[in-house]
Design an enzyme around this catalytic site. Structure first.
Site, PDB file in Angstrom:
ATOM      1  N   GLU A  19       0.987  -1.260  -0.018  1.00  0.00           N
ATOM      2  CA  GLU A  19       0.044  -0.083  -0.006  1.00  0.00           C
ATOM      3  C   GLU A  19       0.841   1.175   0.137  1.00  0.00           C
ATOM      4  O   GLU A  19       1.911   1.248   0.748  1.00  0.00           O
ATOM      5  CB  GLU A  19      -0.913  -0.022   1.193  1.00  0.00           C
ATOM      6  N   THR A  50      -3.871   4.648  -0.575  1.00  0.00           N
ATOM      7  CA  THR A  50      -4.776   5.144   0.192  1.00  0.00           C
ATOM      8  C   THR A  50      -5.423   6.572  -0.232  1.00  0.00           C
ATOM      9  O   THR A  50      -5.039   7.313  -0.925  1.00  0.00           O
ATOM     10  CB  THR A  50      -4.079   5.561   1.603  1.00  0.00           C
ATOM     11  N   GLY A 126     -13.470   5.701   6.800  1.00  0.00           N
ATOM     12  CA  GLY A 126     -12.420   6.572   7.253  1.00  0.00           C
ATOM     13  C   GLY A 126     -12.738   7.010   8.661  1.00  0.00           C
ATOM     14  O   GLY A 126     -13.553   6.725   9.531  1.00  0.00           O
ATOM     15  N   ASP A 193     -17.715  -6.339  16.639  1.00  0.00           N
ATOM     16  CA  ASP A 193     -16.814  -6.049  15.153  1.00  0.00           C
ATOM     17  C   ASP A 193     -16.975  -7.149  14.255  1.00  0.00           C
ATOM     18  O   ASP A 193     -17.161  -6.756  13.227  1.00  0.00           O
ATOM     19  CB  ASP A 193     -15.303  -5.872  15.929  1.00  0.00           C
ATOM     20  N   LYS A 200     -20.533  -6.240   6.204  1.00  0.00           N
ATOM     21  CA  LYS A 200     -19.842  -5.953   5.012  1.00  0.00           C
ATOM     22  C   LYS A 200     -19.778  -6.864   3.993  1.00  0.00           C
ATOM     23  O   LYS A 200     -19.929  -6.660   2.683  1.00  0.00           O
ATOM     24  CB  LYS A 200     -18.360  -5.336   5.489  1.00  0.00           C
TER      25      LYS A 200
END
Ligand code: FAD
Length: 318
Positions: A19, A50, A126, A193, A200
């Site tokens: 990344e 990102t 975010g 979580d 998702k």
């Protein structure tokens, strides 16, 4: 090609990816290219780029008063994705955020991705803006990553925001989402979580990339718990080599992750940050070797703009 197709095509061989973060506004792209150049020999099938949300800045008006403005200090994610894809013939994955973007702006961005042949996107909520204690959804935007995943999935079915168009071209995005082996910092428990991670995936996410961790056991337990929770998509481990002494405070503070005692004492005994960087490389190599032996689909590295340490790790592993 989609990340899931890359994984399938690799036929159980672990892939290398990394990344990068866009340069600060005012810089050119050359330094980024220099960093990428040195990692291309390890044949990454994809590179993540990102995105950062807007920030508040105060501009001196010269009369003793300050003007409050918003700015994006690291613009250009999609442009960088397109440039890298073109220059290196590698797939790129732009990170798409809920925070700071309306659904309309997101649709606009996704349509551009589709035109550019970018087939993978990483859907993220975010964080809160610097001055905020908690994340607040942007007016006209999404409150959770799961809602962003649904929007992308809708586009994959040819469903746009406003049904005023005559032809509904279907995009074909492969969607990545974030997972947290040590739970997301706002979540009351790992189980809660995981329930949200499953939402998702149910909304259309095709794979998960994890937050950094320094103890592989946390990743192995997370993958096991995710499977038990019915999450059956690839879970790609994210690895970050420690690079400076300050990471000992910063990483737990920002990401609420634990560092193993042996790593802490090795870093503490370093005299310079060059030594710390070497300790970080050696730790990440050990982590990578164990993850490789466990057959993870991809080893994904957080480069934070500097690739020398990632290059050393990759040459020991790939
Ligand atoms: P979500 O999945 O929406 O979860 C956020 C929190 O809300 C979690 O605590 C979750 O449990 C909870 N939650 C979810 N759904 C519900 C619900 N229905 N009701 C109540 N609670 C719920 N940030 C950036 O700004 N730019 C980047 O490029 C970037 N890249 C990243 C890449 C990776 C691999 C990772 C792991 C993180 C990245 N981040 C990035 C950070 C990320 O934006 C933050 O961690 C953020 O705080 C959470 O994002 P998320 O997508 O996991 O959010």
């Amino acid at each position: 090609m989609k990340i899931t197709e890359h994984i399938k095509k690799a036929n159980n061989k672990t892939l290398f990816s990394f990344e990068i973060i866009p340069p600060k506004k005012g810089n050119n792209i050359q330094e980024l290219y220099d960093n990428i150049d040195s990692l291309m020999e390890f044949k990454p099938p994809f590179i993540d780029v990102t995105t950062s949300r807007e920030e508040l800045i105060y501009v001196d008006k010269g009369n003793g008063l300050l003007d409050r403005r918003t700015t994006r200090t690291r613009p250009g994610t999609l442009g960088i994705c397109a440039a890298i894809k073109h220059k290196y013939d590698v797939d790129t994955v732009p990170h798409v955020l809920c925070g700071g973007f309306t659904k309309e702006e997101t649709e606009y961005l996704l349509v551009d991705c589709d035109y550019l042949g970018i087939q993978n996107v990483m859907a993220l909520r975010g964080d809160a803006m610097g001055h905020q204690k908690y994340f607040e959804a942007t007016k006209g935007g999404h409150p959770f990553a799961k809602d962003l995943v649904s929007q992308i999935n809708d586009l994959n079915s040819g469903k746009y925001l406003h049904d005023v168009i005559e032809t509904n071209h279907k995009s074909d995005f492969c969607i990545g989402v974030a997972g947290y082996p040590e739970k997301h910092l706002e979540s009351p428990s790992l189980q809660t979580d995981l329930k949200h991670l499953k939402e998702k995936v149910d909304a259309g996410a095709d794979y998960v990339v994890t937050q950094m961790f320094f103890d592989n056991q946390k990743y192995f337990e997370f993958v096991k718990a995710a499977k038990e929770a019915g999450i059956n998509v690839p879970i790609i481990p994210g690895i970050k080599p420690i690079a400076v002494k300050r990471h000992l405070q910063l990483l737990p503070q920002v990401f609420r992750i634990d560092l193993p005692e042996t790593l802490i004492s090795s870093v503490k005994s370093c005299k310079t940050n060059k030594d710390v960087r070497q300790v970080g490389v050696e730790w990440a190599i050990q982590q990578s070797k164990e993850l490789l032996a466990a057959g993870v689909p991809v080893l994904h590295y957080y480069s934070m703009g500097k690739s020398d340490n990632i290059g050393k790790i990759a040459s020991a592993i790939f």
